[in-house]
Design an enzyme around this catalytic site. Structure first.
Site, short mmCIF file in Angstrom:
data_model
loop_
_atom_site.label_atom_id
_atom_site.label_comp_id
_atom_site.label_asym_id
_atom_site.label_seq_id
_atom_site.Cartn_x
_atom_site.Cartn_y
_atom_site.Cartn_z
N ASP A 18 0.74 -1.27 -0.10
CA ASP A 18 -0.08 0.00 0.00
C ASP A 18 0.93 1.18 0.17
OD1 ASP A 18 -2.29 -1.51 0.14
OD2 ASP A 18 -2.62 -1.28 2.11
N ARG A 98 0.97 4.78 17.17
CA ARG A 98 0.50 5.75 16.25
C ARG A 98 0.65 7.27 16.55
NH1 ARG A 98 0.80 2.73 12.12
NH2 ARG A 98 -0.73 0.74 11.99
N ASP A 127 -6.66 3.17 12.76
CA ASP A 127 -5.36 3.79 12.63
C ASP A 127 -5.41 5.21 11.93
OD1 ASP A 127 -3.80 1.92 13.94
OD2 ASP A 127 -3.65 0.48 12.18
N SER A 179 -3.27 -9.23 7.24
CA SER A 179 -2.57 -7.90 7.63
C SER A 179 -2.12 -7.69 8.84
CB SER A 179 -3.66 -7.12 7.64
OG SER A 179 -3.48 -5.90 8.35
N1 ARG Z 1 -7.44 -3.44 15.95
C1 ARG Z 1 -5.96 -3.15 16.31
C2 ARG Z 1 -6.16 -1.42 16.59
O1 ARG Z 1 -7.00 -1.02 16.16
C3 ARG Z 1 -4.86 -3.38 15.49
C4 ARG Z 1 -4.74 -2.76 14.37
C5 ARG Z 1 -3.72 -3.33 13.54
N2 ARG Z 1 -3.47 -2.50 12.22
C6 ARG Z 1 -3.35 -2.79 11.23
N3 ARG Z 1 -2.78 -2.12 10.27
N4 ARG Z 1 -3.03 -4.24 11.00
O2 ARG Z 1 -5.15 -1.27 17.47
#
Ligand code: ARG
Length: 415
Positions: A18, A98, A127, A179
């Site tokens: 991506d 983040r 995210d 992912s």
């Molecule tokens: N669900 C988790 C969160 O919101 C993990 C997210 C993982 N992110 C990813 N881009 N695979 O913090």
């Protein structure tokens, strides 16, 4: 959508498909020069290779930082002190990373004179929320671009075609259909067959932990030392944060400790199946809470449990840099003044359990607690205490009895 032009864009870059496709796409769409930003949070990637790849993909500059110490000191330790675990299970490794990445992206944008920032998050995830809230809080003047919400490409195949058409080398992925987001504090694995809530995560989904069925036989004991709520040593040896977390990830991971399979509530309103690995986080939260059990008085311990939930939601919801987190942090930090001491943990296949704890600030008094020789507890005082403690209930019982009598009298007259 109104076309806006940007001069220079700082784009979050992981080296995956991506964010690789993002580079030419942003150049073409916005006519901008692209500076990529990659932060090392302990994801275990080759950062030199990532930098080279960004430049080969068309970035005019590729900034790569080692953020591991800051991640631990400024984000992970505060979260440990706060006992921040989302919906009772998720130690928040992604969510904690983040705001740090977003802040660095803003700083780099200032350094290179960029007028916009971009991230590679999808429209369904948390995210994007965490990045964009932080961008807007720290730099409201910068443009914010989320290519994955904008571009026409819908599948990996289309992205690959797009890259190939531009002669861009793309990560060769005959690999797993998952992912993955990994850092020092844990790993998240999504997609593939795990989207079926009933399906057990496949064996090849796991990265940081061994299958408990194949863990070493027997068990090992470790002692984790804390100072004011912060982990500082293992088995009596002082250790820096990054090293300490790596050590525990290794140890607990070998025993298959820290696997989490949960369905969680995302900010955007949907439920998602998330498989996490958090070996060190599991041990450290367990040990830290145990130390609080002996060093905090009852009201503070219980009050802090309520705060923990709010604090975890703040991290999850991406509002780390908001005033409420600051205010709660003040409470948390104050509560940790006496959370110093050691916790013994025994680790065996798929299991970690606390087997001992001690602290110079322990509120446990063996003389008061003992059922053996040396008991100093005042038994008579308990009698007086219970007379008053139960007074309300005795009064209630008496009132009910009288009401019952009156009803019986009335029923008697009627009959
Ligand atoms: N669900 C988790 C969160 O919101 C993990 C997210 C993982 N992110 C990813 N881009 N695979 O913090």
């Amino acid at each position: 959508m109104a076309e806006r032009r940007f001069k220079r864009i700082v784009a979050a870059y992981s080296g995956g498909l991506d964010t690789s496709v993002m580079i030419p796409w942003l150049q073409e769409r916005y006519g901008a020069e692209i500076v990529t930003y990659t932060g090392d949070l302990g994801q275990g990637e080759d950062l030199d290779a990532i930098r080279a790849k960004a430049l080969a993909t068309g970035a005019s500059e590729a900034v790569v930082d080692d953020l591991r110490d800051r991640f631990v000191e400024e984000f992970i330790w505060p979260a440990v002190k706060a006992s921040a675990v989302y919906e009772g299970q998720y130690p928040l490794h992604t969510a904690l990373g983040r705001p740090l990445l977003a802040r660095r992206i803003v700083e780099v944008a200032r350094e290179v004179g960029a007028d916009a920032v971009a991230h590679g998050c999808t429209a369904k995830g948390n995210d994007q929320v965490r990045f964009e809230v932080t961008f807007r809080a720290l730099a409201p003047d910068l443009g914010v671009i989320a290519p994955l919400r904008e571009w026409e490409m819908r599948t990996r195949e289309e992205e690959v075609d797009y890259a190939v058409a531009r002669g861009i080398s793309i990560p060769i992925t005959r690999d797993k259909p998952y992912s993955i987001d990994q850092n020092l504090w844990g790993c998240a694995i999504e997609c593939g067959e795990m989207e079926d809530l009933w399906a057990e995560p496949p064996d090849d989904a796991w990265i940081m932990t061994r299958d408990p069925a194949h863990a070493p036989k027997g068990s090992v004991e470790i002692v984790i030392g804390f100072e004011r709520g912060v982990p500082v040593s293992i088995d009596g040896r002082p250790m820096g944060g990054v090293r300490l977390i790596e050590y525990l990830n290794d140890l607990a991971g070998t025993f298959g400790v820290g696997r989490i399979d949960m369905v969680e509530n995302r900010v955007v309103g949907l439920k998602s199946r998330e498989v996490y690995e958090a070996p060190a986080a599991t041990l450290l939260h367990m040990a830290h809470t145990e130390l609080e059990r002996i060093t905090l008085d009852r009201p503070t311990f219980n009050y802090k449990r309520k705060i923990s939930q709010d604090y975890a939601n703040i991290i999850y919801d991406g509002t780390w840099f908001g005033p409420l987190r600051d205010a709660l942090q003040a409470f948390v930090d104050h509560s940790q003044q006496t959370v110093t001491g050691e916790v013994r943990i025994r680790v065996s296949a798929g299991l970690a359990r606390v087997v001992g704890r001690r602290s110079p600030y322990s509120l446990y008094d063996q003389g008061l607690a003992t059922y053996s020789e040396g008991d100093i507890f005042d038994r008579e005082a308990a009698e007086g205490f219970l007379k008053l403690y139960s007074l309300g209930y005795r009064t209630l019982a008496e009132a009910r009895r009288r009401a019952e009598e009156r009803r019986a009298d009335r029923d008697g007259e009627d009959g």
